[in-house]
Design a protein around this motif. Structure first.
Motif, PDB file in Angstrom:
ATOM      1  N   GLY A   1       0.482  -1.037   0.436  1.00 22.76           N
ATOM      2  CA  GLY A   1      -0.122  -0.113   0.195  1.00 22.76           C
ATOM      3  C   GLY A   1       1.076   1.109  -0.656  1.00 22.76           C
ATOM      4  O   GLY A   1       2.067   1.253   1.046  1.00 22.76           O
TER       5      GLY A   1
ATOM      6  N   ASN B   1       0.284   5.305  -0.321  1.00 23.67           N
ATOM      7  CA  ASN B   1      -1.055   6.237   0.225  1.00 23.67           C
ATOM      8  C   ASN B   1      -0.307   7.394  -0.079  1.00 23.67           C
ATOM      9  O   ASN B   1       0.683   7.741   0.258  1.00 23.67           O
ATOM     10  CB  ASN B   1      -1.259   6.521   1.607  1.00 23.67           C
ATOM     11  CG  ASN B   1      -2.178   5.485   2.292  1.00 23.67           C
ATOM     12  OD1 ASN B   1      -2.565   4.563   1.870  1.00 23.67           O
ATOM     13  ND2 ASN B   1      -2.276   5.671   3.441  1.00 23.67           N
TER      14      ASN B   1
ATOM     15  N   LEU C   1      -2.209  -1.459  -4.021  1.00 20.54           N
ATOM     16  CA  LEU C   1      -3.026  -0.150  -3.333  1.00 20.54           C
ATOM     17  C   LEU C   1      -2.695   0.714  -3.157  1.00 20.54           C
ATOM     18  O   LEU C   1      -1.973   1.304  -2.367  1.00 20.54           O
ATOM     19  CB  LEU C   1      -2.985  -1.311  -1.874  1.00 20.54           C
ATOM     20  CG  LEU C   1      -4.577  -1.074  -1.164  1.00 20.54           C
ATOM     21  CD1 LEU C   1      -5.856  -1.034  -2.307  1.00 20.54           C
ATOM     22  CD2 LEU C   1      -4.327  -1.596  -0.039  1.00 20.54           C
TER      23      LEU C   1
ATOM     24  N   VAL D   1      -4.895  -7.319   2.981  1.00 20.70           N
ATOM     25  CA  VAL D   1      -3.486  -6.901   3.272  1.00 20.70           C
ATOM     26  C   VAL D   1      -3.064  -7.334   4.849  1.00 20.70           C
ATOM     27  O   VAL D   1      -1.745  -6.731   4.840  1.00 20.70           O
ATOM     28  CB  VAL D   1      -4.209  -4.991   3.677  1.00 20.70           C
ATOM     29  CG1 VAL D   1      -3.745  -4.216   4.293  1.00 20.70           C
ATOM     30  CG2 VAL D   1      -4.848  -4.706   2.017  1.00 20.70           C
TER      31      VAL D   1
ATOM     32  N   GLY E   1       0.241  -7.977   3.228  1.00 19.99           N
ATOM     33  CA  GLY E   1       0.714  -6.953   2.723  1.00 19.99           C
ATOM     34  C   GLY E   1       0.692  -5.973   4.145  1.00 19.99           C
ATOM     35  O   GLY E   1       1.312  -6.174   5.369  1.00 19.99           O
TER      36      GLY E   1
ATOM     37  N   VAL F   1       0.783  -1.036   4.330  1.00 24.34           N
ATOM     38  CA  VAL F   1       0.907  -0.069   3.679  1.00 24.34           C
ATOM     39  C   VAL F   1       1.990   1.640   4.720  1.00 24.34           C
ATOM     40  O   VAL F   1       1.824   0.915   5.962  1.00 24.34           O
ATOM     41  CB  VAL F   1      -0.334   0.438   4.390  1.00 24.34           C
ATOM     42  CG1 VAL F   1      -0.848   2.124   3.870  1.00 24.34           C
ATOM     43  CG2 VAL F   1      -1.825  -1.329   3.843  1.00 24.34           C
TER      44      VAL F   1
ATOM     45  N   ASP G   1       1.721   5.216   4.552  1.00 28.73           N
ATOM     46  CA  ASP G   1       0.990   6.574   4.796  1.00 28.73           C
ATOM     47  C   ASP G   1       2.161   7.423   4.383  1.00 28.73           C
ATOM     48  O   ASP G   1       3.387   7.310   3.769  1.00 28.73           O
ATOM     49  CB  ASP G   1       0.192   6.919   5.812  1.00 28.73           C
ATOM     50  CG  ASP G   1       0.964   6.822   6.696  1.00 28.73           C
ATOM     51  OD1 ASP G   1       2.250   7.519   6.433  1.00 28.73           O
ATOM     52  OD2 ASP G   1       1.047   7.311   7.904  1.00 28.73           O
TER      53      ASP G   1
ATOM     54  N   ARG H   1       1.677   0.871   8.398  1.00 25.20           N
ATOM     55  CA  ARG H   1       0.277   0.377   9.046  1.00 25.20           C
ATOM     56  C   ARG H   1       0.713  -1.151   8.346  1.00 25.20           C
ATOM     57  O   ARG H   1       0.436  -1.489   8.027  1.00 25.20           O
ATOM     58  CB  ARG H   1      -0.677   1.609   8.295  1.00 25.20           C
ATOM     59  CG  ARG H   1      -0.775   2.681   8.188  1.00 25.20           C
ATOM     60  CD  ARG H   1      -1.719   3.284   7.778  1.00 25.20           C
ATOM     61  NE  ARG H   1      -1.461   4.787   7.368  1.00 25.20           N
ATOM     62  CZ  ARG H   1      -2.702   5.938   7.502  1.00 25.20           C
ATOM     63  NH1 ARG H   1      -4.035   5.207   7.361  1.00 25.20           N
ATOM     64  NH2 ARG H   1      -2.969   7.356   7.685  1.00 25.20           N
TER      65      ARG H   1
ATOM     66  N   CYS I   1      -2.513  -1.469   7.923  1.00 28.99           N
ATOM     67  CA  CYS I   1      -4.621  -1.266   7.395  1.00 28.99           C
ATOM     68  C   CYS I   1      -3.978  -0.825   6.617  1.00 28.99           C
ATOM     69  O   CYS I   1      -3.711   1.017   7.546  1.00 28.99           O
ATOM     70  CB  CYS I   1      -5.256  -1.028   8.473  1.00 28.99           C
ATOM     71  SG  CYS I   1      -6.685  -0.909   8.301  1.00 28.99           S
ATOM     72  N   ALA I   2      -5.056  -0.317   5.456  1.00 29.01           N
ATOM     73  CA  ALA I   2      -5.374   0.495   4.232  1.00 29.01           C
ATOM     74  C   ALA I   2      -6.183   1.716   4.945  1.00 29.01           C
ATOM     75  O   ALA I   2      -5.963   3.450   4.906  1.00 29.01           O
ATOM     76  CB  ALA I   2      -5.478   0.264   3.293  1.00 29.01           C
TER      77      ALA I   2
END
Length: 321
Positions: A25, A27, A72, A248, A252, A254, A256, A262, A264-265
């Motif tokens: 992920g 962001n 993602l 995720v 996965g 993430v 940010d 993270r 979690c997305a």
């Protein structure tokens, strides 16, 4: 083309062991052109210290070496108005990634400048293996614009969908996977509109998902919009993407907009580390060690993060305390 409708279309359980990296992920900027009444991130303006294009490329290079196949992009703000978004997509595509994009589908750097996605951009993301999941809260213009707090956002979003379909998304073909989706949140404002929206999507070959909002950020100040949890769960059973254990969390990581890792997305909860201080290998190892069972705990398909926003528990009893 990858041709995924959502993460459930990818055979992670076949191709990966839990804890391996299948999804990275990334962001984008916190800058957003809507002011949604339910936004969990309080998105709006670009922040100091956001990740650069070169940093995102480095993250993708590291992710590729670890076996990731999906990028993602889910926020924190609106990806389409981040000037580095399309170059990031192009770089990911050249590395062999497919991209799953969550977006409002709108260009324009502020609420007063909102406009539809350009045909050029729609064509670009189609040919660079991007699966867009576009926010649309209702076919009723007033309801959508009320929830986004931006008059005209519904009209612009509908034109964006037209341009995405013109680019090639959503062509109805029994031998092909539809590569576009719509996402709505179940609120007190639009809950009676969602069946109509679902039928509209089905007729056009568009994947539809409706889910429960999390009571964080702006929604904590707009609790009149919060639905009854059990009514919402019952009403969204057929349409919502229900957890088989979060992809995720299992496969996965993430990063940010400020470089923080993270699990979690959708939330910044959980301390893992920053990509500017640790490698992706190190961050993945920390996530797997500290949060091995995150998102295995569900009720009616809702992950614990969402459940805890409806049914708060003392901090010392939280799964991630």
């Amino acid at each position: 083309m990858l041709g995924l409708k959502n993460l459930d279309d990818i055979p992670f359980e076949r191709d990966y062991e839990i804890g391996n990296l299948g999804i990275i992920g990334i962001n984008t900027s916190a800058s957003c052109n809507l002011r949604c009444a339910y936004c969990p991130e309080n998105s709006g303006l670009k922040l100091e210290g956001e990740t650069t294009l070169e940093e995102r490329k480095s993250i993708l290079d590291q992710a590729k070496l670890l076996g990731a196949r999906i990028m993602l992009v889910a926020g924190t703000g609106e990806p389409l108005i981040d000037p580095d978004f399309l170059p990031t997509v192009e770089y990911a595509y050249n590395l062999g990634f497919g991209t799953l994009l969550y977006s409002n589908g709108l260009e324009g750097n502020s609420p007063s400048e909102v406009k539809p996605l350009s045909q050029e951009a729609a064509n670009f993301i189609f040919w660079h293996n991007v699966t867009p999941i576009i926010k649309l809260e209702s076919l009723i213009e007033f309801h959508h614009d009320f929830l986004t707090n931006v008059p005209g956002s519904h009209k612009a979003a509908m034109e964006s969908l037209t341009r995405l379909q013109k680019a090639g998304y959503g062509e109805i073909d029994e031998n092909a996977i539809t590569r576009i989706g719509l996402a709505a949140l179940y609120t007190q404002i639009n809950k009676s509109d969602l069946d109509q929206l679902k039928r509209w999507c089905e007729f056009r070959g568009i994947k539809f998902n409706v889910d429960l909002p999390r009571i964080y950020g702006n929604l904590s100040k707009n609790k009149h919009l919060v639905p009854d949890f059990f009514e919402a769960v019952e009403s969204t059973q057929e349409s919502a993407v229900r957890f088989k254990g979060c992809a995720v969390r299992k496969y996965g990581l993430v990063i940010d907009h400020l470089g923080n890792a993270r699990f979690c997305a959708e939330t910044a909860t959980g301390e893992i580390g920053n990509i500017r201080e640790k490698s992706l290998v190190e961050l993945l190892e920390i996530k797997n060690r500290k949060y091995p069972a995150i998102c295995e705990f569900t009720i009616a398909g809702c992950c614990f993060l969402k459940l805890e926003s409806y049914f708060p528990v003392p901090e010392q009893e939280s799964i991630i305390a």
